[in-house]
Scaffold this active site. Structure first.
Site, PDB file in Angstrom:
ATOM      1  N   SER A  98     -92.345-115.130  24.221  1.00 36.88           N
ATOM      2  CA  SER A  98     -93.427-116.091  24.034  1.00 36.88           C
ATOM      3  C   SER A  98     -94.766-115.371  24.048  1.00 36.88           C
ATOM      4  O   SER A  98     -95.807-115.999  24.212  1.00 36.88           O
ATOM      5  CB  SER A  98     -93.352-117.215  25.071  1.00 36.88           C
ATOM      6  OG  SER A  98     -92.841-116.769  26.275  1.00 36.88           O
ATOM      7  N   TYR A 117     -82.537-126.937  25.302  1.00 36.35           N
ATOM      8  CA  TYR A 117     -83.806-126.222  25.526  1.00 36.35           C
ATOM      9  C   TYR A 117     -84.980-127.198  25.688  1.00 36.35           C
ATOM     10  O   TYR A 117     -86.068-126.805  26.079  1.00 36.35           O
ATOM     11  CB  TYR A 117     -84.121-125.250  24.374  1.00 36.35           C
ATOM     12  CG  TYR A 117     -83.090-124.162  24.123  1.00 36.35           C
ATOM     13  CD1 TYR A 117     -82.045-123.942  25.003  1.00 36.35           C
ATOM     14  CD2 TYR A 117     -83.166-123.342  23.002  1.00 36.35           C
ATOM     15  CE1 TYR A 117     -81.094-122.950  24.763  1.00 36.35           C
ATOM     16  CE2 TYR A 117     -82.229-122.347  22.759  1.00 36.35           C
ATOM     17  CZ  TYR A 117     -81.184-122.170  23.641  1.00 36.35           C
ATOM     18  OH  TYR A 117     -80.252-121.190  23.393  1.00 36.35           O
ATOM     19  N   GLN A 121     -72.214-117.591  17.857  1.00 39.71           N
ATOM     20  CA  GLN A 121     -73.363-117.022  18.569  1.00 39.71           C
ATOM     21  C   GLN A 121     -72.926-116.668  19.988  1.00 39.71           C
ATOM     22  O   GLN A 121     -72.567-117.554  20.773  1.00 39.71           O
ATOM     23  CB  GLN A 121     -74.514-118.036  18.605  1.00 39.71           C
ATOM     24  CG  GLN A 121     -75.749-117.461  19.267  1.00 39.71           C
ATOM     25  CD  GLN A 121     -76.919-118.426  19.352  1.00 39.71           C
ATOM     26  OE1 GLN A 121     -77.393-118.750  20.436  1.00 39.71           O
ATOM     27  NE2 GLN A 121     -77.393-118.907  18.220  1.00 39.71           N
ATOM     28  N   LEU A 128     -81.918-108.430  23.881  1.00 40.26           N
ATOM     29  CA  LEU A 128     -82.697-107.512  24.730  1.00 40.26           C
ATOM     30  C   LEU A 128     -82.095-107.454  26.131  1.00 40.26           C
ATOM     31  O   LEU A 128     -82.747-106.967  27.059  1.00 40.26           O
ATOM     32  CB  LEU A 128     -84.161-107.982  24.815  1.00 40.26           C
ATOM     33  CG  LEU A 128     -84.862-108.235  23.470  1.00 40.26           C
ATOM     34  CD1 LEU A 128     -86.280-108.778  23.688  1.00 40.26           C
ATOM     35  CD2 LEU A 128     -84.919-106.955  22.645  1.00 40.26           C
TER      36      LEU A 128
HETATM   37  N1  LIG Z   1     -75.947-119.825  22.741  1.00 39.23           N
HETATM   38  C1  LIG Z   1     -76.251-119.526  23.991  1.00 39.23           C
HETATM   39  O1  LIG Z   1     -75.539-119.901  24.942  1.00 39.23           O
HETATM   40  C2  LIG Z   1     -77.477-118.726  24.280  1.00 39.23           C
HETATM   41  C3  LIG Z   1     -77.689-118.197  25.569  1.00 39.23           C
HETATM   42  C4  LIG Z   1     -78.833-117.412  25.785  1.00 39.23           C
HETATM   43  C5  LIG Z   1     -79.714-117.192  24.723  1.00 39.23           C
HETATM   44  N2  LIG Z   1     -79.501-117.755  23.505  1.00 39.23           N
HETATM   45  C6  LIG Z   1     -80.437-117.561  22.357  1.00 39.23           C
HETATM   46  O2  LIG Z   1     -80.767-116.188  22.243  1.00 39.23           O
HETATM   47  C7  LIG Z   1     -82.178-116.024  22.413  1.00 39.23           C
HETATM   48  C8  LIG Z   1     -82.479-114.711  23.096  1.00 39.23           C
HETATM   49  O3  LIG Z   1     -81.850-114.618  24.365  1.00 39.23           O
HETATM   50  P1  LIG Z   1     -82.666-114.613  25.733  1.00 39.23           P
HETATM   51  O4  LIG Z   1     -83.911-115.349  25.532  1.00 39.23           O
HETATM   52  O5  LIG Z   1     -81.759-115.063  26.807  1.00 39.23           O
HETATM   53  O6  LIG Z   1     -82.915-113.072  26.019  1.00 39.23           O
HETATM   54  P2  LIG Z   1     -83.536-111.808  25.236  1.00 39.23           P
HETATM   55  O7  LIG Z   1     -84.080-112.168  23.917  1.00 39.23           O
HETATM   56  O8  LIG Z   1     -82.522-110.724  25.317  1.00 39.23           O
HETATM   57  O9  LIG Z   1     -84.710-111.392  26.221  1.00 39.23           O
HETATM   58  C9  LIG Z   1     -85.824-112.188  26.454  1.00 39.23           C
HETATM   59  C10 LIG Z   1     -86.616-111.585  27.599  1.00 39.23           C
HETATM   60  O10 LIG Z   1     -87.131-110.307  27.213  1.00 39.23           O
HETATM   61  C11 LIG Z   1     -88.544-110.328  27.291  1.00 39.23           C
HETATM   62  N3  LIG Z   1     -89.068-109.555  26.153  1.00 39.23           N
HETATM   63  C12 LIG Z   1     -89.163-109.971  24.873  1.00 39.23           C
HETATM   64  N4  LIG Z   1     -89.659-108.996  24.102  1.00 39.23           N
HETATM   65  C13 LIG Z   1     -89.896-107.931  24.909  1.00 39.23           C
HETATM   66  C14 LIG Z   1     -90.430-106.650  24.687  1.00 39.23           C
HETATM   67  N5  LIG Z   1     -90.798-106.257  23.480  1.00 39.23           N
HETATM   68  N6  LIG Z   1     -90.551-105.807  25.753  1.00 39.23           N
HETATM   69  C15 LIG Z   1     -90.167-106.210  26.979  1.00 39.23           C
HETATM   70  N7  LIG Z   1     -89.648-107.424  27.262  1.00 39.23           N
HETATM   71  C16 LIG Z   1     -89.511-108.287  26.221  1.00 39.23           C
HETATM   72  C17 LIG Z   1     -88.960-111.782  27.252  1.00 39.23           C
HETATM   73  O11 LIG Z   1     -90.161-112.003  27.946  1.00 39.23           O
HETATM   74  P3  LIG Z   1     -91.464-112.662  27.208  1.00 39.23           P
HETATM   75  O12 LIG Z   1     -91.060-113.982  26.644  1.00 39.23           O
HETATM   76  O13 LIG Z   1     -92.441-112.762  28.332  1.00 39.23           O
HETATM   77  O14 LIG Z   1     -91.885-111.686  26.154  1.00 39.23           O
HETATM   78  C18 LIG Z   1     -87.793-112.436  27.986  1.00 39.23           C
HETATM   79  O15 LIG Z   1     -87.970-112.318  29.376  1.00 39.23           O
HETATM   80  C19 LIG Z   1     -82.574-117.262  23.233  1.00 39.23           C
HETATM   81  O16 LIG Z   1     -83.957-117.518  23.192  1.00 39.23           O
HETATM   82  C20 LIG Z   1     -81.735-118.320  22.571  1.00 39.23           C
HETATM   83  O17 LIG Z   1     -82.290-118.716  21.338  1.00 39.23           O
HETATM   84  C21 LIG Z   1     -78.383-118.494  23.265  1.00 39.23           C
END
Ligand SMILES: NC(=O)c1ccc[n+]([C@@H]2O[C@H](COP(=O)([O-])OP(=O)(O)OC[C@H]3O[C@@H](n4cnc5c(N)ncnc54)[C@H](OP(=O)(O)O)[C@@H]3O)[C@@H](O)[C@H]2O)c1
Length: 288
Positions: A247, A55, A176, A205
């Site tokens: 963010s 990241y 995870q 999400l």
């Molecule tokens: N281990 C792995 O391979 C792996 C892969 C992917 C993710 N991850 C971890 O899991 C975390 C979460 O996954 P992710 O970031 O891919 O996706 P997520 O949490 O499912 O979704 C994030 C997206 O949703 C938006 N969002 C957040 N809150 C919202 C709300 N209340 N209403 C509408 N839209 C909203 C965010 O935009 P804004 O930021 O503009 O609010 C962003 O575009 C990552 O940050 C990371 O730490 C791990």
């Protein structure tokens, strides 16, 4: 505004330790965004952060945590390092034990946090030997106190069975994986349960891709919550550790403020049935 109570919820792990159940994911955040989001999140009551070497914001995340802890005006509860749970992940598994140890030490140093609470193998890529060698390096980092506990990420059924069958000195406490109603991962979850491994739900999400799905919109209306809150609540009711990323300051509260309603058993099943194997980013769970 008082911190949502859900942010105090913790889940017990197989090693007897606990982990905050809702944590802020830091993927796709620039260093600047991580700096502000981690700070806002700590102010809002978040106590867990999910980072990774790939990241490219470990330095900023660690600095923001330390900055908050050291700021007497902001840190009104007098939180200490041990009150914040910090996870990071290995960029690539390697057959070189020394290379992995160096990489782990690098993460600890760059964060400035003294130790990492949870260190994960980010994926199963690299083959059996690289996976098992990398895990041995994590075990030794735990033994030496650089890391408190270890886990895996994106491990499929075969990878979990391989690691557990290899006779690890220390078992992974979490796997995870991507989990949300549109990708429910029944097989991997069942395997993790068999070995006492807690599932951490990433992309809870569904990365915002199904916020307008009629079932999500309908149930959000029924429970008077937002689609994001419905998805986080589904994750909590399945006893996952869940990692909603945002963010935006106002969404930090929204995503964690999910204690005021409970999804009925019937509606949980309705949501489980939305499964379409949606992959929002990558899917290494079938890697050789
Ligand atoms: N281990 C792995 O391979 C792996 C892969 C992917 C993710 N991850 C971890 O899991 C975390 C979460 O996954 P992710 O970031 O891919 O996706 P997520 O949490 O499912 O979704 C994030 C997206 O949703 C938006 N969002 C957040 N809150 C919202 C709300 N209340 N209403 C509408 N839209 C909203 C965010 O935009 P804004 O930021 O503009 O609010 C962003 O575009 C990552 O940050 C990371 O730490 C791990």
């Amino acid at each position: 505004m008082a911190a949502p109570k859900t942010l105090a919820a913790r889940i017990k792990l197989a090693n007897g330790e606990t982990i905050p159940q809702i944590q802020l994911g830091l993927y796709m955040m620039s260093g600047r965004e991580a700096t502000t989001s981690v700070r806002w999140a700590l102010e809002a009551g978040y106590r867990g952060f999910d980072c990774a070497q790939v990241y490219h914001n470990e330095r900023e995340a660690g600095r923001a945590i330390r900055g908050f802890l050291d700021d007497k005006n902001a840190n009104k509860d007098g939180l200490k390092r041990e009150d914040v749970f910090y996870t990071t992940k290995l960029a690539s598994n390697s057959t070189s034990y020394e290379e992995v140890r160096r990489s782990i030490r690098g993460s600890v140093e760059v964060s400035g946090l003294g130790y990492v609470d949870l260190f994960l193998l980010h994926s199963p890529y690299g083959g059996r030997e690289a996976r098992l060698t990398s895990w041995r390096a994590v075990e030794d980092a735990i033994a030496e106190g650089q890391v408190r506990m270890g886990g895996v990420s994106n491990f499929g059924v075969r990878h979990v069975e391989e690691l557990m069958g290899s006779g690890p000195r220390i078992g992974p406490v979490v796997n995870q994986i991507e989990v949300h109603p549109f990708n429910t991962q029944a097989g991997i979850r069942e395997t993790c349960a068999r070995f006492g491994i807690v599932v951490e739900a990433y992309a809870p999400l569904a990365r915002g891709m199904r916020m307008r799905h009629p079932v999500v919109v309908g149930l959000a209306g029924k429970y008077a919550c937002s689609p994001a809150q419905l998805l986080v609540r589904w994750s909590l009711q399945h006893n996952f550790v869940t990692l909603p990323k945002t963010s935006r300051k106002e969404r930090l509260d929204e995503n964690a403020d999910v204690g005021g309603f409970e999804i009925s058993a019937e509606d949980m099943v309705k949501m489980d049935r939305l499964d379409e194997n949606l992959v929002t980013d990558w899917d290494p769970t079938d890697a050789p």
